[in-house]
Every structure is written in structure tokens, then in C-alpha cells.
Motif scaffolding. Structure first.
Motif, PDB file in Angstrom:
ATOM      1  N   GLY A   1      -8.513   4.272   8.809  1.00  0.00           N
ATOM      2  CA  GLY A   1      -8.442   2.835   8.587  1.00  0.00           C
ATOM      3  C   GLY A   1      -7.154   2.278   9.127  1.00  0.00           C
ATOM      4  O   GLY A   1      -6.426   2.942   9.857  1.00  0.00           O
ATOM      5  N   GLY A   2      -6.842   1.035   8.758  1.00  0.00           N
ATOM      6  CA  GLY A   2      -5.681   0.359   9.315  1.00  0.00           C
ATOM      7  C   GLY A   2      -4.504   0.275   8.374  1.00  0.00           C
ATOM      8  O   GLY A   2      -3.721  -0.661   8.465  1.00  0.00           O
ATOM      9  N   PHE A   3      -4.386   1.240   7.459  1.00  0.00           N
ATOM     10  CA  PHE A   3      -3.286   1.196   6.502  1.00  0.00           C
ATOM     11  C   PHE A   3      -1.939   1.240   7.209  1.00  0.00           C
ATOM     12  O   PHE A   3      -1.673   2.102   8.020  1.00  0.00           O
ATOM     13  N   LYS A   4      -1.093   0.280   6.912  1.00  0.00           N
ATOM     14  CA  LYS A   4       0.230   0.220   7.510  1.00  0.00           C
ATOM     15  C   LYS A   4       1.293   0.450   6.428  1.00  0.00           C
ATOM     16  O   LYS A   4       1.376  -0.285   5.453  1.00  0.00           O
ATOM     17  N   PHE A   5       2.057   1.461   6.619  1.00  0.00           N
ATOM     18  CA  PHE A   5       3.082   1.847   5.658  1.00  0.00           C
ATOM     19  C   PHE A   5       4.008   0.683   5.318  1.00  0.00           C
ATOM     20  O   PHE A   5       4.327   0.403   4.168  1.00  0.00           O
ATOM     21  N   MET A   6       4.460  -0.040   6.380  1.00  0.00           N
ATOM     22  CA  MET A   6       5.455  -1.087   6.164  1.00  0.00           C
ATOM     23  C   MET A   6       4.858  -2.377   5.613  1.00  0.00           C
ATOM     24  O   MET A   6       5.582  -3.325   5.347  1.00  0.00           O
ATOM     25  N   GLU A   7       3.546  -2.433   5.444  1.00  0.00           N
ATOM     26  CA  GLU A   7       2.933  -3.630   4.895  1.00  0.00           C
ATOM     27  C   GLU A   7       2.682  -3.522   3.396  1.00  0.00           C
ATOM     28  O   GLU A   7       2.159  -4.447   2.784  1.00  0.00           O
ATOM     29  N   THR A   8       3.053  -2.393   2.790  1.00  0.00           N
ATOM     30  CA  THR A   8       2.883  -2.251   1.353  1.00  0.00           C
ATOM     31  C   THR A   8       3.904  -3.123   0.627  1.00  0.00           C
ATOM     32  O   THR A   8       5.014  -3.347   1.102  1.00  0.00           O
ATOM     33  N   ALA A   9       3.529  -3.600  -0.558  1.00  0.00           N
ATOM     34  CA  ALA A   9       4.326  -4.604  -1.256  1.00  0.00           C
ATOM     35  C   ALA A   9       5.740  -4.116  -1.569  1.00  0.00           C
ATOM     36  O   ALA A   9       6.716  -4.860  -1.405  1.00  0.00           O
ATOM     37  N   HIS A  10       5.886  -2.865  -2.013  1.00  0.00           N
ATOM     38  CA  HIS A  10       7.206  -2.399  -2.431  1.00  0.00           C
ATOM     39  C   HIS A  10       8.158  -2.244  -1.260  1.00  0.00           C
ATOM     40  O   HIS A  10       9.361  -2.484  -1.391  1.00  0.00           O
TER      41      HIS A  10
ATOM     42  N   ASP B   1       2.046   0.508 -11.469  1.00  0.00           N
ATOM     43  CA  ASP B   1       1.707   1.645 -12.320  1.00  0.00           C
ATOM     44  C   ASP B   1       2.004   2.974 -11.643  1.00  0.00           C
ATOM     45  O   ASP B   1       2.320   3.963 -12.304  1.00  0.00           O
ATOM     46  N   ASP B   2       1.887   3.021 -10.313  1.00  0.00           N
ATOM     47  CA  ASP B   2       2.106   4.270  -9.568  1.00  0.00           C
ATOM     48  C   ASP B   2       3.504   4.310  -8.955  1.00  0.00           C
ATOM     49  O   ASP B   2       3.692   4.785  -7.840  1.00  0.00           O
ATOM     50  N   TYR B   3       4.504   3.847  -9.717  1.00  0.00           N
ATOM     51  CA  TYR B   3       5.863   3.744  -9.147  1.00  0.00           C
ATOM     52  C   TYR B   3       6.467   5.074  -8.701  1.00  0.00           C
ATOM     53  O   TYR B   3       7.268   5.079  -7.760  1.00  0.00           O
ATOM     54  N   PRO B   4       6.117   6.227  -9.276  1.00  0.00           N
ATOM     55  CA  PRO B   4       6.715   7.470  -8.728  1.00  0.00           C
ATOM     56  C   PRO B   4       6.344   7.692  -7.257  1.00  0.00           C
ATOM     57  O   PRO B   4       7.186   8.081  -6.446  1.00  0.00           O
ATOM     58  N   LYS B   5       5.076   7.444  -6.920  1.00  0.00           N
ATOM     59  CA  LYS B   5       4.637   7.605  -5.529  1.00  0.00           C
ATOM     60  C   LYS B   5       5.341   6.597  -4.629  1.00  0.00           C
ATOM     61  O   LYS B   5       5.784   6.918  -3.519  1.00  0.00           O
ATOM     62  N   ARG B   6       5.462   5.359  -5.110  1.00  0.00           N
ATOM     63  CA  ARG B   6       6.102   4.317  -4.305  1.00  0.00           C
ATOM     64  C   ARG B   6       7.601   4.585  -4.152  1.00  0.00           C
ATOM     65  O   ARG B   6       8.201   4.239  -3.129  1.00  0.00           O
ATOM     66  N   ALA B   7       8.203   5.198  -5.151  1.00  0.00           N
ATOM     67  CA  ALA B   7       9.618   5.554  -5.035  1.00  0.00           C
ATOM     68  C   ALA B   7       9.829   6.559  -3.903  1.00  0.00           C
ATOM     69  O   ALA B   7      10.845   6.519  -3.198  1.00  0.00           O
ATOM     70  N   LYS B   8       8.854   7.469  -3.721  1.00  0.00           N
ATOM     71  CA  LYS B   8       8.924   8.416  -2.604  1.00  0.00           C
ATOM     72  C   LYS B   8       8.877   7.673  -1.264  1.00  0.00           C
ATOM     73  O   LYS B   8       9.539   8.050  -0.301  1.00  0.00           O
ATOM     74  N   ASP B   9       8.073   6.616  -1.213  1.00  0.00           N
ATOM     75  CA  ASP B   9       8.013   5.805   0.006  1.00  0.00           C
ATOM     76  C   ASP B   9       9.373   5.180   0.315  1.00  0.00           C
ATOM     77  O   ASP B   9       9.799   5.123   1.470  1.00  0.00           O
TER      78      ASP B   9
ATOM     79  N   LEU C   1      10.355 -12.086  -7.565  1.00  0.00           N
ATOM     80  CA  LEU C   1      10.342 -10.806  -8.284  1.00  0.00           C
ATOM     81  C   LEU C   1      11.033 -10.923  -9.642  1.00  0.00           C
ATOM     82  O   LEU C   1      10.835 -10.080 -10.517  1.00  0.00           O
ATOM     83  N   LEU C   2      11.859 -11.958  -9.804  1.00  0.00           N
ATOM     84  CA  LEU C   2      12.652 -12.107 -11.018  1.00  0.00           C
ATOM     85  C   LEU C   2      11.837 -12.770 -12.119  1.00  0.00           C
ATOM     86  O   LEU C   2      11.091 -13.724 -11.872  1.00  0.00           O
ATOM     87  N   GLU C   3      12.009 -12.277 -13.314  1.00  0.00           N
ATOM     88  CA  GLU C   3      11.251 -12.767 -14.459  1.00  0.00           C
ATOM     89  C   GLU C   3      11.502 -14.254 -14.696  1.00  0.00           C
ATOM     90  O   GLU C   3      12.651 -14.721 -14.659  1.00  0.00           O
ATOM     91  N   SER C   4      10.421 -14.997 -14.904  1.00  0.00           N
ATOM     92  CA  SER C   4      10.440 -16.427 -15.245  1.00  0.00           C
ATOM     93  C   SER C   4      10.817 -17.343 -14.088  1.00  0.00           C
ATOM     94  O   SER C   4      11.065 -18.532 -14.297  1.00  0.00           O
ATOM     95  N   ILE C   5      10.890 -16.799 -12.893  1.00  0.00           N
ATOM     96  CA  ILE C   5      11.131 -17.655 -11.729  1.00  0.00           C
ATOM     97  C   ILE C   5       9.814 -17.833 -10.979  1.00  0.00           C
ATOM     98  O   ILE C   5       9.193 -16.860 -10.556  1.00  0.00           O
TER      99      ILE C   5
ATOM    100  N   LEU D   1      10.518  -2.090  -9.608  1.00  0.00           N
ATOM    101  CA  LEU D   1       9.437  -1.231  -9.116  1.00  0.00           C
ATOM    102  C   LEU D   1       8.649  -0.645 -10.283  1.00  0.00           C
ATOM    103  O   LEU D   1       7.418  -0.662 -10.296  1.00  0.00           O
ATOM    104  N   GLU D   2       9.369  -0.137 -11.274  1.00  0.00           N
ATOM    105  CA  GLU D   2       8.716   0.517 -12.409  1.00  0.00           C
ATOM    106  C   GLU D   2       7.895  -0.469 -13.237  1.00  0.00           C
ATOM    107  O   GLU D   2       6.867  -0.115 -13.818  1.00  0.00           O
ATOM    108  N   LYS D   3       8.359  -1.713 -13.283  1.00  0.00           N
ATOM    109  CA  LYS D   3       7.645  -2.724 -14.067  1.00  0.00           C
ATOM    110  C   LYS D   3       6.445  -3.285 -13.311  1.00  0.00           C
ATOM    111  O   LYS D   3       5.417  -3.623 -13.899  1.00  0.00           O
ATOM    112  N   LYS D   4       6.558  -3.353 -11.998  1.00  0.00           N
ATOM    113  CA  LYS D   4       5.554  -4.033 -11.181  1.00  0.00           C
ATOM    114  C   LYS D   4       4.364  -3.148 -10.828  1.00  0.00           C
ATOM    115  O   LYS D   4       3.245  -3.634 -10.679  1.00  0.00           O
TER     116      LYS D   4
END
Length: 666
Positions: free
Chosen positions: A400-409, A511-519, A435-439, A506-509
Motif C-alpha cells: 500500500g501507500g503507507f508513508k512513514f513521515m505522514e504519521t501523526a506523531h 494507545d500504541d505509544y510504545p511502537k510510536r516511540a520507536k518511530d 496538542l496542548l490541553e484546552s487550546i 505521545l502517551e496521552k494521545k
């Protein structure tokens, strides 16, 4: 009078001085292309005919012949392609080839515009909007123009961006794209034009360019400034363009303008593999090249090094059915091989059973699953097969067309870096602040306007008086950004500090933040290669690293995987065995494409591309008696592109159910 010919010993002597034995290592057509150095040259490179090899040897020949490397411009569609060609040329000759100017059209435009941007009213420090950034800017402006009011069905930001980009790449008015591709939005055409104008003004005001702008402004620079045009043309006395059939009108115009003081232009491509009209590629570019550059020499590369002759014979028949083409006949030294097969199945389920069973048998014969591909015209056509493969526990990957740099994190992290590079970048500011709370959007816009009006760049954050509801989050952000007010830090250190600040978000936004942290760790490793923040951000926008399918699923299977792919994604690749499934009239070509001659021609070229991916085995399969809900028709004939081909060339197979063994046999 009797003539007496003098041998040109000096020329022969010069020929003997070449360290590379070009004539011995190239076939006659490749040698002609490599040694034709002056004047316009069109190389029609058939599938698997050694196109990259030809380009590589021509770079070496130019350099070895005394052409200064810096006066050679090699334009490709990916940075990886140009780097690989120059690496090979360096291996062939010497390190002089590393000094050849090579890259993509967009990277060349970026490099040039940063030198001459002031002639177009831009500061040299403009930021580049990637596609997602452009969509966010359009969304912001749509809200400001009150075009997203509740209850109104207005196009989404991605659709709007597609319309604007297609108009640029096809060099047609926005209204024409709406009428052709989005007729149901014609009632919104006036507002879309208003939004388009606002988008152009917005980018200019904030020193921003999107991908399309890079080409637009480069063309404008060359057309409107004779001194710049002639200077660049004289600088790059030899121009080479790869995959010319994939260029759009803008890119063809840029090539023509760069050759203003000479016609030393070599373009390489295959009209038979022009399949990207939906991206704006113009089939006419390669067909009209001899008209644009009179006295063009045409060289055809027809010897194929990939496929067996039986496969090439089918491919030759397919492409011979094209109305407009450069006639060529592919041939190979590999004369023997299994004849391609046209396999008729009762329905899609039997088609899937056949492919799965044949794949299993090939695997038993020693063919790796990774060297087998199933290709299809549209993604949904593989659904039945995917179910069957899962049932039989055959591991597969669907390209498929998954682009690493287009992921939200990843985009979140880069947005922080972008506001450091250009504090006037509203898209990045809004992404960071939201990204900031209440903004919300309104508060984010107020903060951005406050920072800009301060005239202090990132230091302008100190002038903002945050509202109580978001003061805590804002102060943490302000403190994190204060680390960069005075220090000129290495790119990787900037990234590390920002990643540390971003980790709680990252951790709040996600659910799979460990995988995204590796990215994020992977991106930090990329940053280590850069000394300039501007260069890093430009490269990430122009040529982002894609997460390869192999990397994405490497941990899922210990063994190899069968490849499932759309034909567009398969271009440029090859496999031992290829299945082209649902080669059925009404599906390939699709019923909607059959109403337009140009689209039918492109579909034909798409079939040719699919067939020429195979090295040893090629199977066309089609189910019969398929009811198409969209048209209300029963589809039962093989695709017009393969229908009627002699059985001596395309062997018919009929699937029969062996009830005793509960297997399909043929």
C-alpha cells in the motif's frame, strides 16, 4: 578523381584512452545511447532493457570524456535513483562522478529557488508544505471563509487539495478538474475558486511553498528572467532525465527552459509504461519530444534481460494494440520458458483457490514466496484471495501507500522543528498549539498572531499572557521552546530535546505509544546525518523515507511472504512468477474507463506493465459470470487487452474441480 582516405588516428587514440570498455560491456543500442553525447537524444527503454545501466554508463562516459561533472544535471523521480546511478558511475570510473548534479525535479527546484527566491518576491528562508501541511492550511482557510458551516456538504480538505494539485500538474483550470472528477461539487465551484485564491495569497504572505509551487516558481523564474535562464543553462550543459514518460507539463517545460542555450538533452523513458495520468503525468511529453527538440536522435533499447521470450511475446502483442506508440519489439537471449497461461475460473472464489494452490506448489518447487506476486487493477479485487490465503495459512503482504513521515506523531515532532526554522509558519504553529490541553483553533490563532506581531520569533512566546484554562500546558510548552532561543544546537540534539518534551503528549494521545516511540527513535537516528536544520526539514518534505513493507511486517513472520500489489505499486519491480487476477472485461479496463479512449489506452499500458514484471511464469486469471452491481451487467469475457491472443502464445487453462481429492486441477 580517386579519393584517398586518411585515418583519423587522433580520434582512434582518444578512443583507446577510455578506461571503461564501453563497446564490450554494452549491447549495440545501449552503446549508441551512451556515446551519443551532443544534441537531443530520446532513448525508448523497453521493460527490463537496462535503462539504469545505460544512464550510469553515460554519466561515466561524459565525465571520462572531459565534461566537468558539475555541468551534468541528472534529474530523476526519487533521490534514491539518482544516488544509486551516481554511486555506480563512481564505481565504474572514479570519484569525479560524485560531483555530478543529481536529484529530483523538486529538490533541484528547492536548491535553485533558495538562490533566486527574491526575484520572485520570496525570502530565501521559505518553508515547504508537505501534502498533509497543505491540507491543514486549506482547512484553516476554509474555516476563515466560513465554507464549513454546519449542514453544508462541502468537499473535505484532502479532496480540495487533490483538485488544486491536479489543476497545476495537468496545467488546466480548477473548474475543469471539478467538472471531470468531482462533478457533484460543481455547485461549489465559485467557493472553491475563492478558496484557491486565498490559499495562494496565504502561502505567499507566510513564505510557504507546497510541492507544486516548487515547480511553478521554478518555471516562472526561468521564463521571466533571461539572465537566470541563460546562467543555469550554461551551468548545466548536459541534461539527463530519467522516467520521462512520467513527467508532467511543468516538468517538460522546465527541461526545455534549462536547455535554452544548448540542446544537449537526453531523456530516457518508455511510452508503453506511461500509467500515471491520475498524478498529472503527460503521455504527450515523450511523444512530442522530437517536436520540441528538432533533430532528435531516437535510440530504442529492445533487448530484455528480465523475462523469457514466451512472456515477452505476449507483452509484445498486448502493446502492439496501442493506437499511439513508439513501435518496439522486446526480445531476449532466454528463448525457452513456460508459455503464459490464460486461466478461466467459474467465480472469484475458484480464482482465489487456483492462485493459492499454485503458489503452494511453486513454494514446494523451491520458489520463494517473496519471489511470487499477485497483481490487480484495484485493491478490492484481492479480497477473496486474502481470505483464501488466510484460510491456508499462506503469509502475504499487501503493498500500500503507507508513508512513514505522514504519521501523526512524526508530523507533530517535525512541526515543533519547523517553527524554530520559520516562526511565521502558521500551519506548524497550529499543529503544535492544538496538542496542548484546552487550546482550540481560535486560541491557537490568537497565540500565533501574538508571536508574529512581537517580531521576536520564537522569543515572542514570552510576550503571550495565557488564559487560565490552558496556562499550565502553555507554560510547559513555552519553557521547552525557551531552550532553543539562543543556542545553535546540532539537529539531533534539537530533536532529542523536543522528543523528550513530546513524550507525555505521545502517551496521552496514542494507545500504541510504545511502537510510536520507536518511530521517533528512528527519526532521531536520521537527524544524526544532518548539520543544518533547514536541510533536514527540506529533505523530509521533498524525499521522506518510506517505511518499507518489509520493515513494517518483518516481525510478523519468520519466513518469506507472498506479495499482493496493485499494478501501479508494482512498476519497476520484478518477480519469478506473476499472477494478474481479475483480467476481466469490465474490471480491467474498468467499465468507467472504457468510455474514454485516452483512459483505455492507459489501461492497456497498465496491462503491459503488469505482464513485464514476470521473469519465468505468467498467469492471467479471470472469473466468469460475475454480476457487476455498479453497471448491472454480467461480466464474462477476458479483458480486451488479452482477448483473442493466439493460443500458441497465450495458453488457455480451464479449472476443473476434482471432487475426489477436493482440489482444483487443470
Amino acid at each position: 578523381m580517386k579519393p584517398y582516405y586518411i585515418k583519423d588516428e587522433r580520434r582512434e587514440s582518444k578512443e583507446r584512452t577510455f578506461s571503461i570498455p564501453y563497446k564490450d560491456v554494452l549491447n549495440p543500442a545501449q552503446y549508441e545511447a551512451v556515446t551519443t553525447l551532443d544534441g537531443p537524444l530520446l532513448v525508448i527503454a523497453g521493460a527490463g532493457s537496462g535503462k539504469t545501466r545505460t544512464l550510469t554508463y553515460r554519466v561515466a562516459r561524459l565525465v571520462e570524456g572531459g565534461v566537468p561533472p558539475g555541468s551534468i544535471l541528472l534529474l530523476t523521480f526519487t533521490r534514491k535513483a539518482s544516488q544509486e546511478m551516481l554511486r555506480r558511475a563512481t564505481t565504474l570510473l572514479d570519484e569525479r562522478c560524485e560531483k555530478v548534479a543529481g536529484g529530483t525535479f523538486h529538490s533541484f527546484a528547492n536548491f535553485t529557488l533558495r538562490r533566486y527566491a527574491q526575484k520572485l518576491g520570496f525570502e530565501s528562508g521559505f518553508n515547504i508544505l508537505d501534502r498533509a501541511d497543505a491540507e491543514d492550511a486549506i482547512d484553516l482557510l476554509r474555516a476563515r471563509l466560513q465554507l464549513n458551516v454546519k449542514g453544508r456538504r462541502f468537499p473535505h480538505k484532502r479532496t480540495i487539495a487533490n483538485v488544486f494539485s491536479k489543476a497545476v500538474n495537468k496545467a488546466v483550470p480548477v473548474e475543469e478538474i471539478i467538472l471531470k472528477d468531482y462533478a457533484h461539487f460543481m455547485k461549489d465551484a465559485a467557493d472553491l475558486l475563492r478558496l484557491c485564491d486565498a490559499y495562494q495569497t496565504y502561502k505567499k504572505k507566510h513564505c510557504l511553498m507546497d510541492y507544486d509551487d516548487l515547480l511553478i516558481y521554478l518555471k516562472a523564474l526561468l521564463e521571466g528572467n533571461q539572465d537566470v535562464r541563460e546562467r543555469l543553462s550554461q551551468t548545466y550543459g548536459y541534461i539527463m532525465v530519467d522516467e520521462y514518460q512520467d513527467t508532467n507539463k511543468l516538468q517538460a517545460d522546465i527541461v526545455r527552459l534549462l536547455a535554452a542555450t544548448h540542446h544537449n538533452v537526453m531523456v530516457v523513458g518508455d511510452d508503453s509504461q506511461s500509467i500515471y495520468a491520475f498524478r498529472g503525468a503527460s503521455f504527450g511529453n515523450i511523444m512530442d519530444f522530437p517536436k520540441i527538440f528538432p533533430d532528435t536522435k531516437i535510440v530504442k533499447l529492445e533487448e530484455n534481460y528480465r523475462s523469457t521470450q514466451p512472456i515477452l511475446s505476449v507483452a509484445n502483442v498486448i502493446i502492439d494494440r496501442a493506437r499511439e506508440k513508439y513501435t518496439k519489439v522486446l526480445f531476449t537471449q532466454k528463448k525457452d520458458g513456460a508459455p503464459p497461461a490464460l486461466v478461466t475460473a467459474e467465480d472469484e472464489d475458484m480464482q482465489a483457490q487456483f492462485v493459492a494452490q499454485r503458489v503452494f506448489e511453486l513454494r514446494e518447487e523451491g520458489v520463494s514466496l517473496s519471489d511470487i506476486a499477485v497483481l490487480f487493477r484495484a485493491s478490492y479485487l484481492s479480497f477473496d484471495l486474502e481470505i483464501e490465503l488466510n484460510r491456508r495459512n499462506i503469509p502475504f503482504v499487501k503493498v500500500g501507500g503507507f508513508k512513514f513521515m505522514e504519521t501523526a506523531h512524526i508530523k507533530d515532532l517535525l512541526a515543533h522543528m519547523k517553527i524554530l526554522a520559520n516562526p511565521q509558519d502558521p500551519v506548524s504553529w497550529h499543529r503544535v498549539l492544538l496538542l496542548l490541553e484546552s487550546i482550540g483553533p481560535k486560541a491557537a490563532d490568537e497565540i500565533f498572531q501574538g508571536v508574529v506581531s512581537s517580531g521576536a520569533g520564537i522569543r515572542g512566546l514570552a510576550t503571550i499572557e495565557p488564559k487560565p484554562r490552558y496556562a499550565n500546558a502553555f507554560n510547559k510548552f513555552r519553557q521547552a521552546m525557551a531552550d532553543f532561543e539562543t543556542d545553535h544546537l546540532p539537529v539531533a540534539e534539537i530533536g532529542t530535546k523536543l522528543a523528550r518534551y513530546y513524550q507525555p503528549i505521545l502517551e496521552k494521545k496514542f494507545d500504541d505509544y510504545p511502537k510510536r516511540a520507536k518511530d521517533l527513535e528512528h527519526v532521531l537516528a536520521i537527524m544524526d546525518r544532518y548539520e543544518s536544520l533547514e536541510r533536514f526539514l527540506s529533505d523530509m518534505a521533498l524525499e521522506p523515507p518510506n517505511a518499507s513493507i518489509d520493515n513494517i511486517l518483518a516481525t510478523d513472520y519468520d519466513d518469506e511472504q507472498l506479495v499482493l500489489s496493485t499494478i501501479h505499486s508494482a512498476k519497476g519491480l520484478e518477480w519469478h512468477t506473476v499472477f494478474i487476477i481479475s483480467a476481466l472485461e469490465g474490471r480491467f479496463p474498468a467499465a468507467y474507463a472504457a468510455r474514454n479512449d485516452e483512459e483505455v489506452e492507459e489501461e492497456l499500458r497498465l496491462m503491459y506493465v503488469a505482464a513485464t514484471r514476470a521473469k519465468e511464469n505468467l498467469f492471467f486469471t479471470y472469473p466468469i459470470e460475475i454480476f457487476d452491481r455498479g453497471t448491472g451487467m454480467v461480466l464474462s469475457r477476458p479483458s480486451r487487452f488479452i482477448d483473442g491472443i493466439s493460443e500458441d502464445i497465450l495458453e488457455p487453462w480451464s479449472l476443473v474441480t476434482d471432487y475426489q481429492g477436493n482440489e482444483d486441477v487443470w
